[in-house]
Design a protein around this motif. Structure first.
Motif, PDB file in Angstrom:
ATOM      1  N   LEU B  44       0.815  -1.212   0.000  1.00  0.00           N
ATOM      2  CA  LEU B  44       0.000   0.000   0.000  1.00  0.00           C
ATOM      3  C   LEU B  44       0.849   1.263   0.000  1.00  0.00           C
ATOM      4  O   LEU B  44       0.371   2.345  -0.257  1.00  0.00           O
ATOM      5  N   ALA B  45       2.113   1.114   0.346  1.00  0.00           N
ATOM      6  CA  ALA B  45       2.975   2.297   0.422  1.00  0.00           C
ATOM      7  C   ALA B  45       4.178   2.117  -0.496  1.00  0.00           C
ATOM      8  O   ALA B  45       5.284   1.858  -0.065  1.00  0.00           O
ATOM      9  N   ILE B  46       3.946   2.211  -1.793  1.00  0.00           N
ATOM     10  CA  ILE B  46       5.033   2.074  -2.769  1.00  0.00           C
ATOM     11  C   ILE B  46       5.549   3.458  -3.127  1.00  0.00           C
ATOM     12  O   ILE B  46       4.774   4.390  -3.348  1.00  0.00           O
ATOM     13  N   LEU B  47       6.898   3.565  -3.186  1.00  0.00           N
ATOM     14  CA  LEU B  47       7.556   4.820  -3.567  1.00  0.00           C
ATOM     15  C   LEU B  47       7.042   6.021  -2.787  1.00  0.00           C
ATOM     16  O   LEU B  47       6.784   7.080  -3.343  1.00  0.00           O
ATOM     17  N   VAL B  48       6.915   5.849  -1.473  1.00  0.00           N
ATOM     18  CA  VAL B  48       6.569   6.979  -0.611  1.00  0.00           C
ATOM     19  C   VAL B  48       7.787   7.891  -0.553  1.00  0.00           C
ATOM     20  O   VAL B  48       8.895   7.422  -0.359  1.00  0.00           O
ATOM     21  N   PRO B  49       7.583   9.202  -0.756  1.00  0.00           N
ATOM     22  CA  PRO B  49       8.754  10.090  -0.693  1.00  0.00           C
ATOM     23  C   PRO B  49       9.238  10.266   0.745  1.00  0.00           C
ATOM     24  O   PRO B  49       8.511   9.991   1.691  1.00  0.00           O
ATOM     25  N   PRO B  50      10.493  10.714   0.923  1.00  0.00           N
ATOM     26  CA  PRO B  50      11.015  10.964   2.277  1.00  0.00           C
ATOM     27  C   PRO B  50      10.224  12.071   2.956  1.00  0.00           C
ATOM     28  O   PRO B  50       9.515  12.841   2.296  1.00  0.00           O
ATOM     29  N   VAL B  51      10.393  12.203   4.266  1.00  0.00           N
ATOM     30  CA  VAL B  51       9.562  13.121   5.048  1.00  0.00           C
ATOM     31  C   VAL B  51       9.717  14.570   4.640  1.00  0.00           C
ATOM     32  O   VAL B  51       8.809  15.367   4.825  1.00  0.00           O
ATOM     33  N   TRP B  52      10.915  14.954   4.105  1.00  0.00           N
ATOM     34  CA  TRP B  52      11.081  16.379   3.783  1.00  0.00           C
ATOM     35  C   TRP B  52      10.430  16.764   2.460  1.00  0.00           C
ATOM     36  O   TRP B  52      10.422  17.917   2.079  1.00  0.00           O
ATOM     37  N   LEU B  53       9.889  15.775   1.734  1.00  0.00           N
ATOM     38  CA  LEU B  53       9.182  16.077   0.502  1.00  0.00           C
ATOM     39  C   LEU B  53       7.678  16.004   0.767  1.00  0.00           C
ATOM     40  O   LEU B  53       7.258  15.313   1.694  1.00  0.00           O
ATOM     41  N   PRO B  54       6.855  16.720  -0.061  1.00  0.00           N
ATOM     42  CA  PRO B  54       5.401  16.626   0.152  1.00  0.00           C
ATOM     43  C   PRO B  54       4.925  15.194  -0.004  1.00  0.00           C
ATOM     44  O   PRO B  54       5.396  14.470  -0.876  1.00  0.00           O
ATOM     45  N   GLY B  55       4.055  14.771   0.877  1.00  0.00           N
ATOM     46  CA  GLY B  55       3.553  13.412   0.823  1.00  0.00           C
ATOM     47  C   GLY B  55       4.356  12.439   1.655  1.00  0.00           C
ATOM     48  O   GLY B  55       4.079  11.240   1.660  1.00  0.00           O
ATOM     49  N   GLY B  56       5.363  12.963   2.361  1.00  0.00           N
ATOM     50  CA  GLY B  56       6.213  12.096   3.188  1.00  0.00           C
ATOM     51  C   GLY B  56       5.436  11.562   4.382  1.00  0.00           C
ATOM     52  O   GLY B  56       4.438  12.132   4.809  1.00  0.00           O
ATOM     53  N   ASP B  57       5.973  10.447   4.916  1.00  0.00           N
ATOM     54  CA  ASP B  57       5.299   9.812   6.033  1.00  0.00           C
ATOM     55  C   ASP B  57       6.348   9.464   7.078  1.00  0.00           C
ATOM     56  O   ASP B  57       7.388   8.867   6.748  1.00  0.00           O
ATOM     57  N   TRP B  58       6.129   9.816   8.345  1.00  0.00           N
ATOM     58  CA  TRP B  58       7.117   9.549   9.388  1.00  0.00           C
ATOM     59  C   TRP B  58       7.316   8.062   9.643  1.00  0.00           C
ATOM     60  O   TRP B  58       8.299   7.666  10.256  1.00  0.00           O
ATOM     61  N   ALA B  59       6.378   7.254   9.170  1.00  0.00           N
ATOM     62  CA  ALA B  59       6.561   5.811   9.320  1.00  0.00           C
ATOM     63  C   ALA B  59       7.745   5.335   8.480  1.00  0.00           C
ATOM     64  O   ALA B  59       8.404   4.361   8.816  1.00  0.00           O
ATOM     65  N   PHE B  60       8.009   6.040   7.341  1.00  0.00           N
ATOM     66  CA  PHE B  60       9.150   5.729   6.473  1.00  0.00           C
ATOM     67  C   PHE B  60       9.968   7.001   6.277  1.00  0.00           C
ATOM     68  O   PHE B  60       9.769   7.725   5.303  1.00  0.00           O
ATOM     69  N   PRO B  61      10.889   7.307   7.225  1.00  0.00           N
ATOM     70  CA  PRO B  61      11.575   8.614   7.192  1.00  0.00           C
ATOM     71  C   PRO B  61      12.250   8.910   5.854  1.00  0.00           C
ATOM     72  O   PRO B  61      12.261  10.035   5.398  1.00  0.00           O
TER      73      PRO B  61
END
Lengths: 609, 285
Positions: B44-61
């Motif tokens: 469900l979380a493919i190619l999530v961007p890093p937290v400093w980019l829009p759309g980032g998630d703290w679950a995957f820093p």
């Protein structure tokens, strides 16, 4: 007018916090065509004057006072362009190490041409001019020489090439910084004669820097004796050597042995010359701490230079009280045993020089059938020029080289090419003291570990206390203080390193020491201490020694018998006194004749090359 | 004592040590530091961007890759492989190379000739090709990567050290030790090795950097550890497909390799400056 007028010249090492004088208020004048000698031990500041003129002072050093006038022009404040035009042309240099002064990848001709271009004598026909200059320094076939490289020439030849270059511009001033120190005595004699001859031709004034007071007395008009950066004495060479006013001059003279005259002891100057930092803290005369005549005045007030005779100045409160300084009596002749410690019969060593797959090989015979015996508690000197096979002899005896033929017996036991047991035994009985303590001491071991190194292997393991005791004994035997044990070699002076070197060899009480030039390259006061140490150790420990040296006076002082070597052959041997007073072989005679004796030689007209 | 720890005063050494220590801590405490299981896929979380980019998630820093795996966790676990290879590979190459260098430099003669020729032949192969050939022969796997690095890079040590050994072996104190009855082995270990050790340490540090790069290359071409174990080279290979849509997946492992190699190199350079006998001796003179 004087060609070079040095007035109160002071050179100091300046840092943010302090100013330490390396040369203080040096004052002298040099007339055209004359020679002035600068004499002193290392650290006396004798090289500073040449470096000041060339503006090649070590980093941090600068002229902080006084004037240096060359033909009326101030060399210190001079514009760099003007100085460059003087250097190499009007002012020439002859360096100490002829081999390192020449570029190894350029031929003599290329370097000569470069120099001729610098002095404005380049262009067409440079070859003829270069050849003429080389001919003037008595080099044979100068044209062929121009195509050769420095490493193909001997040290003496290289020095001649440099002299030819220096005189090519007909300089008005020549600065020779220990030009013969790296050369053999016989070569030295020829080189100084050559400089004198060239000087006469061109009317050049010469500053001759040397540590050898006798050599200076022989070739200079005036001599300046420097001590800790200050002029101790300045006067005509003959007077200064025969009748020194300053106690330091007298001590220097008495600290070196003679090749002629009655045997006498060596004057021992205590301690060492103060370093730059120590000088700054000294209140009185700089020599006072080591002077045999010093009293309270000397320790509190610094004496100025005072004229003691016309043209002769001395910085001492007690000038001319030097007769009071007498050499100690000659060392007692030690009782020699009759036991044969080492016996060599027909010992020879040759090296293959030019090996070819077809057509065999050519051999170089470094050692030709040497026969000799070293007896119990006997010091045998080996003298000869470099290349005479002295070092090959040492290396063969100690087992670093295998002899090509001949026999070698140590205490009656054959020691060539034998099994491990004999090798261990030989290593216990015979030890070598290497020439260069810098290279002979492992910089990563402490002194205590170095001197007791031999106990790490062979024999039963010693307890820590027993080892400690042995180290303490060895250090006190060789006159080193106990705290030295915890130091590294880099923290010791040259003389101390050489003592450590000797202590290590003596660790397992060998019967025979092989000493390869161990007293060369040391200051005279350090050398005198070392020679006396060896004599004392023989008395206490009773070993024999084969003492290899190019310094005949030292061999005469130390050794009972002497072997004279030339081109790998022992050409003469016998009791030292007999050989030195009545040499039979022409080679021995020429060696002895070449030793400076402090007496100005009568003007030599022709020069035999 | 003050002299002994001189090398600690060099800025380069400190910088290098900080980076290398940080890496070692990452590798040792990877299970504690990593926020996620590095192999767990979150579809469900493919190619999530890093937290400093829009759309980032703290679950995957640092974001996720194309299979939904946590990039940060993979980087942290990847350092284990990198460091294992760096330490073992460099150590092995050093041991092999320096033993041969000491033998060649000390004994000289035909021994030196033989070892010298072997080194020359070895060096005429391009190192990457040689290691690839070796990997084909040996088969994939971590031990074989280390073995390949040892077999390729021992020549670096041998070459450089041999000339140093030769210089030291000609000093009179080595002859003196022999004449005092030291065996060859004892002479080498007690008299020569202490003099060559600083160079050895320096070379070792540089070699670790090289080993990290070689491991990355081999795992990039899939010759190193299996796919189930995260390695930096593998991450780069995996990220190639999404280089335009998710550049961070590619950039981050490259950055990790860069920092690691930089750390080893600057440490090596600092050690060379402070430990190298030639440099310290001229300073003393």
């Amino acid at each position: 007018m004087a060609l070079l007028d040095v007035k109160q010249l002071t050179v100091s090492l300046t840092s943010k916090t302090s100013t330490l004088d390396a040369v203080s208020e040096l004052t002298f004048q040099l007339q055209p065509g004359k020679t002035v000698g600068l004499v002193g031990e290392s650290g006396a500041g004798k090289s500073m004057i040449g470096r000041t003129i060339a503006q090649l002072l070590p980093p941090g050093f600068a002229v902080t006072g006084g004037e240096l006038l060359f033909d009326g022009e101030d060399l210190v404040g001079m514009a760099p362009e003007r100085r460059r035009s003087l250097l190499g042309r009007d002012i020439a240099f002859i360096p100490q190490e002829p081999l390192s002064a020449l570029n190894p990848v350029l031929t003599i001709g290329q370097q000569f041409r470069e120099h001729l271009e610098h002095i404005g004598k380049g262009g067409a026909g440079w070859k003829d001019r270069a050849a003429a200059e080389l001919e003037a320094v008595h080099l044979h076939e100068p044209r062929a020489l121009l195509n050769r490289y420095p490493h193909q020439l001997s040290g003496g030849m290289c020095q001649r090439v440099l002299i030819a270059m220096a005189f090519a511009s007909r300089p008005r001033l020549l600065i020779a910084d220990e030009p013969t120190t790296a050369l053999d005595v016989s070569v030295q004699a020829r080189i100084v004669r050559l400089i004198g001859e060239m000087q006469k031709r061109d009317g050049t004034a010469v500053i001759f820097i040397t540590h050898d007071l006798r050599l200076a007395a022989e070739i200079c008009d005036d001599v300046i004796v420097l001590y800790a950066g200050r002029q101790a004495e300045y006067g005509p060479a003959e007077v200064l050597f025969r009748d020194p006013a300053h106690p330091y001059t007298r001590c220097l003279e008495l600290a070196v042995p003679d090749v002629t005259g009655d045997p006498r002891g060596l004057y021992l100057l205590p301690e060492r010359m103060p370093g730059l930092k120590a000088i700054a803290d000294l209140k009185g005369c700089r020599f006072a701490t080591r002077c045999p005549l010093a009293d309270d005045t000397c320790h509190t007030q610094e004496p100025g230079l005072a004229e003691v005779a016309p043209g002769h100045v001395s910085a001492c409160w007690k000038s001319f009280a030097t007769e009071g300084i007498t050499p100690p009596p000659a060392p007692a002749v030690a009782a020699r045993g009759s036991e044969k410690i080492l016996e060599a019969r027909g010992l020879s060593k040759s090296f293959v020089t030019n090996w070819r797959l077809f057509g065999g090989a050519s051999h170089f015979h470094a050692l030709k059938a040497a026969d000799f015996i070293v007896r119990d508690a006997e010091f045998v000197g080996v003298v000869g020029e470099s290349g005479s096979g002295k070092s090959t002899l040492a290396r063969t005896l100690i087992g670093l080289e295998t002899p090509t033929s001949g026999t070698l017996q140590l205490l009656g036991r054959d020691i060539i090419g034998t099994d491990g047991g004999t090798r261990d035994w030989r290593q216990k009985q015979m030890q070598i003291v290497f020439q260069d303590p810098q290279s002979a001491l492992n910089p990563r071991r402490k002194v205590g570990s170095i001197v007791a190194q031999a106990l790490e292997v062979g024999g039963p393991r010693l307890t820590a206390e027993a080892l400690e005791v042995r180290i303490r004994d060895l250090l006190s035997d060789t006159g080193l203080s106990q705290e030295m044990a915890a130091r590294y070699p880099s923290q010791l002076s040259g003389g101390q390193k050489q003592r450590v070197n000797i202590a290590r060899a003596l660790c397992r009480l060998p019967r025979l020491l092989i000493a390869d030039e161990i007293a060369s390259g040391l200051d005279v006061s350090v050398q005198a201490q070392l020679l006396n140490l060896l004599l004392r150790l023989r008395e206490e420990l009773g070993f024999s020694m084969l003492f290899i040296s190019h310094d005949l006076a030292v061999v005469r002082y130390l050794c009972d018998r002497v072997l004279v070597m030339s081109k790998g052959e022992i050409v003469e041997h016998g009791e030292t006194e007999v050989v030195f007073s009545d040499p039979q072989h022409p080679y021995t005679r020429s060696l002895l004749a070449a030793v400076p004796k402090g007496v100005r030689a009568p003007q030599v007209e022709e020069l035999s090359a | 004592m003050a002299q002994r720890f001189n090398w600690l005063r060099s800025g380069r050494v400190i910088t290098g040590l900080v980076i290398v220590t940080g890496l070692v801590l990452c590798a040792v405490f990877a299970p504690l530091l990593a926020p996620n299981d590095p192999t767990e896929q979150d579809i469900l979380a493919i190619l999530v961007p890093p937290v400093w980019l829009p759309g980032g998630d703290w679950a995957f820093p640092f974001g996720t890759d194309s299979l939904g795996r946590c990039v940060l966790s993979r980087l942290i676990f990847g350092s284990r492989i990198a460091l294992t290879v760096a330490v073992c590979g460099a150590l092995g190459a050093m041991v092999l190379g320096s033993i041969l260098a000491h033998i060649a430099g000390y004994f000289g003669g035909w021994v030196d000739w033989v070892i010298g020729r072997v080194v020359e032949i070895w060096l005429s192969f391009p190192p990457v090709i040689l290691s690839l050939i070796l990997m084909v022969g040996l088969g994939a796997g971590l031990q074989n990567v280390i073995l390949a690095i040892i077999l390729v890079d021992w020549t670096r040590f041998c070459r450089v050290l041999r000339s140093d050994v030769m210089v030291v072996a000609q000093r009179d104190y080595v002859a003196a030790a022999r004449l005092l009855g030291f065996s060859h082995w004892r002479t080498i270990t007690r008299e020569i090795l202490p003099a060559t050790l600083p160079l050895l340490i320096t070379l070792m540090s540089l070699e670790m950097g090289v080993a990290v790069v070689v491991e990355a290359i081999l795992s990039f071409v899939g010759m190193s550890v299996g796919a189930e174990i995260p390695a930096w080279g593998q991450m780069i290979a995996d990220a190639r497909a999404d280089i335009y849509s998710a550049p961070w997946v590619l950039v981050l492992p490259i950055l990790a390799i860069f920092v690691t190699v930089f750390g080893f190199n600057i440490l090596g350079d600092g050690l060379r400056r402070t430990l190298d006998t030639r440099l310290t001796q001229t300073e003393r003179a």
